[in-house]
Design a protein around this motif. Structure first.
Motif, PDB file in Angstrom:
ATOM      1  N   MET A  75       0.911  -1.274  -0.058  1.00  0.00           N
ATOM      2  CA  MET A  75      -0.039  -0.022   0.079  1.00  0.00           C
ATOM      3  C   MET A  75       0.858   1.196   0.167  1.00  0.00           C
ATOM      4  O   MET A  75       0.630   2.047  -0.526  1.00  0.00           O
ATOM      5  N   PRO A  76       1.846   1.235   0.925  1.00  0.00           N
ATOM      6  CA  PRO A  76       2.406   2.734   0.903  1.00  0.00           C
ATOM      7  C   PRO A  76       3.074   3.014  -0.736  1.00  0.00           C
ATOM      8  O   PRO A  76       3.102   4.293  -1.189  1.00  0.00           O
ATOM      9  N   LYS A  77       3.902   1.874  -1.250  1.00  0.00           N
ATOM     10  CA  LYS A  77       4.167   2.173  -2.588  1.00  0.00           C
ATOM     11  C   LYS A  77       3.107   2.579  -3.806  1.00  0.00           C
ATOM     12  O   LYS A  77       3.293   3.244  -4.567  1.00  0.00           O
ATOM     13  N   ARG A  78       2.157   1.778  -3.483  1.00  0.00           N
ATOM     14  CA  ARG A  78       0.808   2.094  -4.566  1.00  0.00           C
ATOM     15  C   ARG A  78       0.318   3.501  -4.278  1.00  0.00           C
ATOM     16  O   ARG A  78       0.102   4.399  -5.335  1.00  0.00           O
ATOM     17  N   ALA A  79       0.304   3.841  -2.983  1.00  0.00           N
ATOM     18  CA  ALA A  79      -0.214   5.291  -2.592  1.00  0.00           C
ATOM     19  C   ALA A  79       0.788   6.385  -3.506  1.00  0.00           C
ATOM     20  O   ALA A  79       0.546   7.448  -3.925  1.00  0.00           O
ATOM     21  N   LEU A  80       2.211   6.160  -3.150  1.00  0.00           N
ATOM     22  CA  LEU A  80       3.011   7.123  -3.752  1.00  0.00           C
ATOM     23  C   LEU A  80       2.926   7.121  -5.237  1.00  0.00           C
ATOM     24  O   LEU A  80       2.721   8.101  -5.962  1.00  0.00           O
ATOM     25  N   GLN A  81       2.895   6.140  -5.808  1.00  0.00           N
ATOM     26  CA  GLN A  81       2.789   5.696  -7.400  1.00  0.00           C
ATOM     27  C   GLN A  81       1.608   6.542  -7.901  1.00  0.00           C
ATOM     28  O   GLN A  81       1.538   7.130  -8.817  1.00  0.00           O
ATOM     29  N   ARG A  82       0.510   6.361  -7.236  1.00  0.00           N
ATOM     30  CA  ARG A  82      -0.806   6.952  -7.488  1.00  0.00           C
ATOM     31  C   ARG A  82      -0.613   8.495  -7.426  1.00  0.00           C
ATOM     32  O   ARG A  82      -1.262   9.163  -8.463  1.00  0.00           O
ATOM     33  N   GLY A  84       2.094  10.043  -8.074  1.00  0.00           N
ATOM     34  CA  GLY A  84       3.102  10.447  -8.972  1.00  0.00           C
ATOM     35  C   GLY A  84       4.365  10.648  -8.388  1.00  0.00           C
ATOM     36  O   GLY A  84       5.316  11.406  -8.757  1.00  0.00           O
ATOM     37  N   LEU A  85       4.648   9.681  -7.316  1.00  0.00           N
ATOM     38  CA  LEU A  85       5.738  10.141  -6.418  1.00  0.00           C
ATOM     39  C   LEU A  85       6.335   8.670  -6.378  1.00  0.00           C
ATOM     40  O   LEU A  85       5.906   7.712  -6.604  1.00  0.00           O
ATOM     41  N   SER A  86       7.836   8.658  -5.905  1.00  0.00           N
ATOM     42  CA  SER A  86       8.337   7.390  -5.688  1.00  0.00           C
ATOM     43  C   SER A  86       9.314   7.259  -4.396  1.00  0.00           C
ATOM     44  O   SER A  86       9.486   8.285  -3.979  1.00  0.00           O
ATOM     45  N   LEU A  87       9.452   6.197  -4.033  1.00  0.00           N
ATOM     46  CA  LEU A  87      10.569   5.951  -2.821  1.00  0.00           C
ATOM     47  C   LEU A  87      11.812   6.789  -3.042  1.00  0.00           C
ATOM     48  O   LEU A  87      12.013   7.567  -2.106  1.00  0.00           O
ATOM     49  N   GLU A  88      12.288   6.634  -4.274  1.00  0.00           N
ATOM     50  CA  GLU A  88      13.710   7.426  -4.496  1.00  0.00           C
ATOM     51  C   GLU A  88      13.407   9.076  -4.008  1.00  0.00           C
ATOM     52  O   GLU A  88      14.192   9.753  -3.504  1.00  0.00           O
ATOM     53  N   THR A  89      12.449   9.416  -4.873  1.00  0.00           N
ATOM     54  CA  THR A  89      12.138  10.886  -4.689  1.00  0.00           C
ATOM     55  C   THR A  89      12.059  11.364  -2.904  1.00  0.00           C
ATOM     56  O   THR A  89      12.421  12.256  -2.657  1.00  0.00           O
ATOM     57  N   MET A  90      10.980  10.380  -2.433  1.00  0.00           N
ATOM     58  CA  MET A  90      10.871  10.819  -1.013  1.00  0.00           C
ATOM     59  C   MET A  90      12.106  10.737  -0.243  1.00  0.00           C
ATOM     60  O   MET A  90      12.390  11.564   0.408  1.00  0.00           O
TER      61      MET A  90
END
Length: 126
Positions: A75-82, A84-90
Motif C-alpha cells: 500500500m505505501p508504494k501504491r499510494a506514492l505511485q498513484r 506521482g511520487l516514488s520512494l527514491e524521490t521521497m
C-alpha cells in the motif's frame, strides 16, 4: 520488542541522509490525500471520517497514511505511485519512512530500500 526497535530505527536519520525539504514534504502530503482516499477499501462513512488522513511525523522524516481498510505491504508504494511520487524521490527530499495504518495493521516502508517493509498487527486507535 525487536520489531519496535527496528520500526524506530527505520525513521532515524543516518549520517549522510538528506535534510528534510519541508516544502516538498508538505506538497507530497497534499498529493497523497487524494491517493489515500482512492485506495482506501473502507466504506464511505469510514473514509469520510478519516478524510484522506495523511500526517507528517518527526519533522517530515515519516509520512503516515491513515486508512479505514486496506493497509498491506504494498500500500505505501501504491499510494506514492498513484500520487506521482516514488520512494527514491521521497528519500532525496529527506523522508525516510512511509507508513500506512488501518483498523487492523500497520506497514512501514523504508525509502532507503524498496524491499524493506515491516507489517505488524497494530490497529489505529482513533
Amino acid at each position: 520488542m525487536q520489531a519496535i526497535a527496528y520500526m524506530n530505527a527505520m525513521q532515524e536519520p543516518h549520517p549522510g541522509d538528506p535534510a528534510v525539504d519541508s516544502a516538498f514534504v508538505k506538497g507530497a502530503a497534499d498529493q497523497l490525500r487524494a491517493s489515500v482516499v482512492a485506495i482506501d477499501k473502507g466504506g464511505a462513512e469510514a473514509k469520510l471520517k478519516l478524510g484522506g488522513g495523511v500526517e507528517t511525523i518527526a519533522g517530515g522524516r515519516r509520512i503516515d497514511l491513515m486508512l479505514a481498510q486496506g493497509c498491506d505491504q504494498d500500500m505505501p508504494k501504491r499510494a506514492l505511485q498513484r500520487a506521482g511520487l516514488s520512494l527514491e524521490t521521497m528519500f532525496i527530499h529527506g523522508v525516510l519512512l512511509v507508513k500506512c495504518n488501518d483498523s487492523r495493521a500497520q506497514c512501514l516502508q523504508s525509502t532507503r530500500d524498496g524491499d524493506d517493509v515491516l507489517c505488524t498487527t497494530a490497529p489505529r486507535h482513533r
